[in-house]
Design an enzyme around this catalytic site. Structure first.
Site, mmCIF file in Angstrom:
data_model
loop_
_atom_site.group_PDB
_atom_site.id
_atom_site.type_symbol
_atom_site.label_atom_id
_atom_site.label_comp_id
_atom_site.label_asym_id
_atom_site.label_seq_id
_atom_site.Cartn_x
_atom_site.Cartn_y
_atom_site.Cartn_z
ATOM 1 N N ASP A 306 30.054 -22.116 -53.594
ATOM 2 C CA ASP A 306 29.695 -20.967 -52.755
ATOM 3 C C ASP A 306 30.651 -20.760 -51.586
ATOM 4 O O ASP A 306 30.680 -19.694 -50.989
ATOM 5 C CB ASP A 306 28.227 -21.023 -52.291
ATOM 6 C CG ASP A 306 27.858 -22.299 -51.580
ATOM 7 O OD1 ASP A 306 28.731 -23.175 -51.423
ATOM 8 O OD2 ASP A 306 26.681 -22.435 -51.185
ATOM 9 N N ARG A 307 31.455 -21.780 -51.250
ATOM 10 C CA ARG A 307 32.405 -21.612 -50.142
ATOM 11 C C ARG A 307 33.789 -21.264 -50.678
ATOM 12 O O ARG A 307 34.079 -21.487 -51.850
ATOM 13 C CB ARG A 307 32.516 -22.905 -49.337
ATOM 14 C CG ARG A 307 31.229 -23.286 -48.657
ATOM 15 C CD ARG A 307 31.454 -24.456 -47.732
ATOM 16 N NE ARG A 307 30.212 -24.788 -47.041
ATOM 17 C CZ ARG A 307 30.138 -25.400 -45.872
ATOM 18 N NH1 ARG A 307 31.241 -25.784 -45.264
ATOM 19 N NH2 ARG A 307 28.969 -25.649 -45.319
#
Ligand code: VG1
Ligand code: CO
Length: 568
Positions: A306-307
């Site tokens: 997600d990053r």
């Protein structure tokens, strides 16, 4: 042969449980007596603990039962997957057995138990599921000595709101038993459906739904032509979950040469590295991009995908700047060509995106740290894009931050503008001004010392305005509280903010994802409108505000620490 967890549960059941409570032809639910753990309070992003904590008998089961009790998923669909770290496969078998006992109609699980966090969100939405369980401790290290985590997402595909997480926590404090369907481990390597009692377990390709979604947002033909024209990129999957996604998208669909994706095989211990895409842990990628003849674009993602980190030749784009650049250029991607409804950033994220919103004539919302606070704004169409200083950016396509999405966004901007990462960034600053930014983390300080710093600051707030510290003057200071504009829920005590007259700001808060002691996060920023002063080293540009923050908070006096352990 039952797996270790079930065997343990059965032993515990034999010792003092209500025993088998229901017997059908294929249904055999075992109810196991348990006692509460006092430490299952979810943090910023689910329940994150060291692996040995999760290995205590009943620990996983108690928390999963609390989720199932609160969420009431009987007769509905649940999505399950994780980042492949140590304990992922063990926990997933327990979840399947417990979800079957809870009467869930269908469980959609990624092959080999793998699904990135944004992919879970995409699958929940595509399948109309009632919720999802994500197994990950994100960028924290993995392996027997590392961390593990369990997150719960709601029907919109996003992290469940605070009220739900609080109810789950309260349930963990009162739990007396949990239920599971006994049986051998299911084979999750094969696609297709099997049954566990009355529950259908459907093993899906972890990549397919996600890639199809990306194809609706970006012009893959255009990006493919751009890469075919000789533009080269590197994507470092950090031996974490994004490897298969990145290979499918950048190498297979967009035709980048094999080897474009580095560290593309997910490993249970991430090869012994921190799967954290920051300048410390992605140092090799940054070094490669700075070398002669290097590709023009580098990127990395974290444990659960997600990053994102965006790297140019000889520079790293600060995540707060990346959010602002994406907002200013989003119209270049087909999905956002019609403009943005609004944007949002977490409070500690720099105000760079606010300046873009002002120029675009749209609203910029300021929320507490954690993606769950963006959910209502996205659901209500108040915003299209959002992001956090901690290397998270995303849009209304899912309800999680999304690393690969951000990389496709940057690739689109690079393709359409035909300029380098550095040129795009410098032009952005020249247009909007630069918000110099840094985060100083003091990790693993004693919990009481961490609290003493925040409590001390809270006490100082009324007297701060007007105070002069190291050449800066405090203009205002407060403790951030958030009222959700959609449902009116209020979140108090979300960080101390100190604003200086010189366009600078310092923010202090305690991390909600650490697994040992407290981590004090100090967020520093300073605005610079003059293009001739926009190319300073950020440490230099922020020296005065850093010194002021240290002095006001008295971190050294309260923790004994002379400086931060990490500067991000
Ligand atoms: C950190 C970040 C926050 C992010 C959260 C989860 O939380 O600061 O912005 O949403 O991690 O991200 P905290 O409470 O430690 O500051 V992830 O990729 O670790 O799930
Ligand atoms: Co993450």
């Amino acid at each position: 042969m039952p797996h270790e967890g079930a065997a343990r549960a059965l032993r515990a059941g034999a010792a003092g449980a209500a025993g088998l409570v229901r017997r059908g032809e294929r249904l055999l639910i075992t109810k196991v007596a348990t006692t509460p753990f006092k430490d299952q309070r979810p943090g910023t992003s689910g329940l994150r603990k060291a692996v040995p904590v999760y290995q205590q008998p009943h620990y996983i089961e108690n928390f999963v039962q609390a989720i199932l009790d609160v969420a009431d998923l009987r007769g509905k669909t649940l999505v399950v997957g994780g980042d492949g770290r140590f304990l992922n496969d063990h926990a997933i078998q327990i979840i399947l057995q417990m979800a079957a006992a809870a009467g869930i109609a269908r469980i959609v699980v990624g092959r080999d138990g793998i699904l990135s966090t944004p992919a879970v969100s995409a699958v929940i939405r595509a399948r109309g599921a009632a919720g999802g369980i994500v197994l990950s401790a994100s960028h924290n290290p993995g392996g027997p000595e590392g961390d593990f985590g369990i997150k719960y997402n709601a029907a919109n595909g996003g992290p469940a709101p605070e009220s739900v997480m609080q109810a789950i926590y309260e349930r963990t404090l009162a739990i007396e038993s949990y239920s599971l369907v006994q049986g051998p481990d299911l084979d999750l390597a094969r696609l297709g459906e099997t049954k566990l009692a009355d529950t259908v377990v459907e093993v899906v390709d972890p990549v397919e739904t996600y890639v199809a979604l990306m194809e609706t947002l970006f012009d893959f033909g255009r990006l493919k032509a751009f890469l075919a024209s000789g533009f080269r990129m590197r994507f470092d999957a950090m031996s974490a979950v994004t490897g298969p996604y990145a290979k499918a998208i950048f190498e297979d669909r967009l035709g980048a040469p094999a080897g474009t994706v580095l560290n593309g095989k997910p490993l249970p211990d991430f090869g012994g590295h921190h799967p954290d895409p920051n300048p410390v842990h992605a140092v090799e990628l940054i070094r490669e991009l700075a070398s002669p003849g290097a590709p023009g674009f580098g990127a990395a993602s974290d444990g659960d995908g997600d990053r994102n980190l965006i790297v140019g030749n000889g520079l790293v784009v600060a995540p707060s700047d990346s959010l602002a650049v994406i907002a200013a250029n989003a119209h270049l991607a087909p999905a956002y060509a019609g403009g943005l409804a609004g944007v949002a950033r977490s409070m500690p994220t720099s105000r760079a995106v606010d300046r873009v919103a002002e120029r675009l004539g749209i609203r910029s919302y300021e929320t507490p740290t954690g993606w769950k606070f963006f959910g209502n704004l996205l659901d209500a169409d108040r915003i299209t894009l959002c992001g956090e200083e901690s290397a998270g950016t995303g849009s209304n396509h899912v309800r999680e931050k999304d690393g690969i999405w951000a990389v496709l966004m940057w690739l689109t901007i690079l393709a359409e503008r035909g300029e380098s990462v550095g040129e795009i960034l410098r032009q952005h600053w020249a247009t909007f001004g630069r918000d110099y930014y840094a985060r100083h983390d003091y990790e693993e300080v004693p919990t009481e010392a961490g609290e003493a710093v925040i409590n001390g600051l809270r006490g100082l707030l009324p007297g701060l305005p007007g105070r002069k510290v190291g050449g800066l003057t405090v203009a205002a200071a407060d403790e951030f509280a958030y009222t959700d504009p959609v449902d009116g829920s209020v979140s108090q005590r979300q960080g101390i903010r100190i604003f200086f007259e010189e366009g600078a700001r310092a923010v202090f808060r305690l991390s909600g994802t650490g697994t040992s002691g407290a981590t004090i996060r100090v967020y520093l920023e300073r605005y610079e409108a003059d293009p001739s002063r926009q190319n300073l080293d950020s440490g230099e540009a922020l020296a005065a505000v850093a010194a002021a923050a240290r002095e006001i908070a008295d971190i050294q006096g309260k923790t004994g620490r002379a400086g931060p352990t990490v500067i991000a």
